[in-house]
Design a protein around this motif. Sequence first.
Motif, short mmCIF file in Angstrom:
data_model
loop_
_atom_site.label_atom_id
_atom_site.label_comp_id
_atom_site.label_asym_id
_atom_site.label_seq_id
_atom_site.Cartn_x
_atom_site.Cartn_y
_atom_site.Cartn_z
N ILE A 59 0.23 -1.39 -0.12
CA ILE A 59 -0.14 0.01 -0.10
C ILE A 59 1.27 1.40 -0.22
N MET A 60 1.88 1.12 0.19
CA MET A 60 2.97 2.14 0.81
C MET A 60 3.28 3.10 -0.37
N SER A 61 3.10 2.54 -2.25
CA SER A 61 2.86 2.92 -3.42
C SER A 61 1.71 3.60 -3.56
N ALA A 73 6.07 -3.91 -11.83
CA ALA A 73 5.93 -4.30 -12.82
C ALA A 73 4.47 -2.39 -12.35
N GLY A 74 3.85 -3.19 -11.00
CA GLY A 74 2.81 -2.14 -10.66
C GLY A 74 3.38 -0.70 -11.52
N VAL A 85 -5.82 9.35 -17.48
CA VAL A 85 -6.89 8.55 -17.13
C VAL A 85 -6.51 7.20 -16.50
N VAL A 86 -5.52 7.13 -17.68
CA VAL A 86 -4.73 5.61 -17.48
C VAL A 86 -3.93 5.62 -15.92
N ALA A 87 -3.21 6.50 -15.72
CA ALA A 87 -2.44 6.59 -14.32
C ALA A 87 -3.52 5.74 -13.18
N VAL A 88 -4.62 6.86 -13.00
CA VAL A 88 -5.25 6.69 -11.98
C VAL A 88 -6.57 5.39 -11.86
N GLY A 89 -6.54 4.66 -13.39
CA GLY A 89 -7.19 3.84 -13.80
C GLY A 89 -6.05 2.65 -12.84
N PHE A 101 -6.65 -0.20 -9.88
CA PHE A 101 -6.80 -1.66 -10.42
C PHE A 101 -5.40 -2.22 -9.32
N GLU A 102 -4.39 -1.38 -9.04
CA GLU A 102 -3.01 -2.23 -8.28
C GLU A 102 -3.74 -1.85 -7.11
N LEU A 103 -4.67 -0.84 -6.29
CA LEU A 103 -5.01 -1.52 -4.93
C LEU A 103 -5.60 -3.42 -4.57
#
Length: 276
Positions: free
Chosen positions: A124-126, A210-211, A240-244, A248-250
């Motif tokens: 989660i630190m990311s 990778a994420g 928008v892709v960065a937010v998505g 997804f990374e969550l």
Amino acid sequence: MTKESVVGTESALLASGSCHFSDAGCGFPAPGLNEFDFKPIFSIGSVDFTKPMLLSIIVALLVVAFFWAAFAKPKLLPGKLQLVGEIGYDFVKRSIVLETIGKKGEKYVPMLVSMFFFVWVMNIMSIIPFAQFPVTARIAYPAGLALVVWLTYMGLTFKKHGFVGGMKNLCWPSGIPGWVMFILVPIEFFSNIFVRPFTLAVRAFANMFAGHLLIVMFSIASWYLLSPSLGALYGSASFVVAVGLTAFELLVQFLQAYIFVMLASSYIAGALEEAH
């Protein structure tokens, strides 16, 4: 414009944070391994104390502090903090440990709960401001946790079965015709003793690596493509892709902690069983 002046212009633009694709001599500052390399905060002899090390200590303290505060004075009617702690503890206990190991897994619940939340919060630190780095994207951290799992797995195997029985548990699959054992025994030996800890570590590391790299790339691209012209459309799409990807990374962060502890539980279950 000379080559030297172009390079100087690009460096100046990057340094000022105003580098866009429409600017002359300003190439896309593609992220790479430099995103995972940090200058030491301080050094003790030849040992450098870096940002990932600091974050891992903070995560460990946060996990300990949370469960200490949640269960220091447990009540029959739990408060909000205790309730959250109980939900998290019961999730790992019932949905992972008992489902995988069974009643024999009761004594390993504290270790596996601690491991789950430690891995999860490091991931989660990311997305935490100022931290913005998943600690498990440095291979040393998942490798260290995988080593703990492997030592537990090996220790339980030989403690329960003895040396001969332990080697049989590791290398001799049950219900397999004897004529194929000369092929399976070396494969099982190599798989259980070497491949398992390696894949356990690499799985957690590779997904976070990778994420993080993808999020950084599209975040940089959002700024790089931003301009009064058509680039604004490209920059907005990249944002928008960065937010998505962050959303997804969550999910991936949680799943990686879940999978890590589930596999650890399956290894412990295999060590406690007569055959696997």
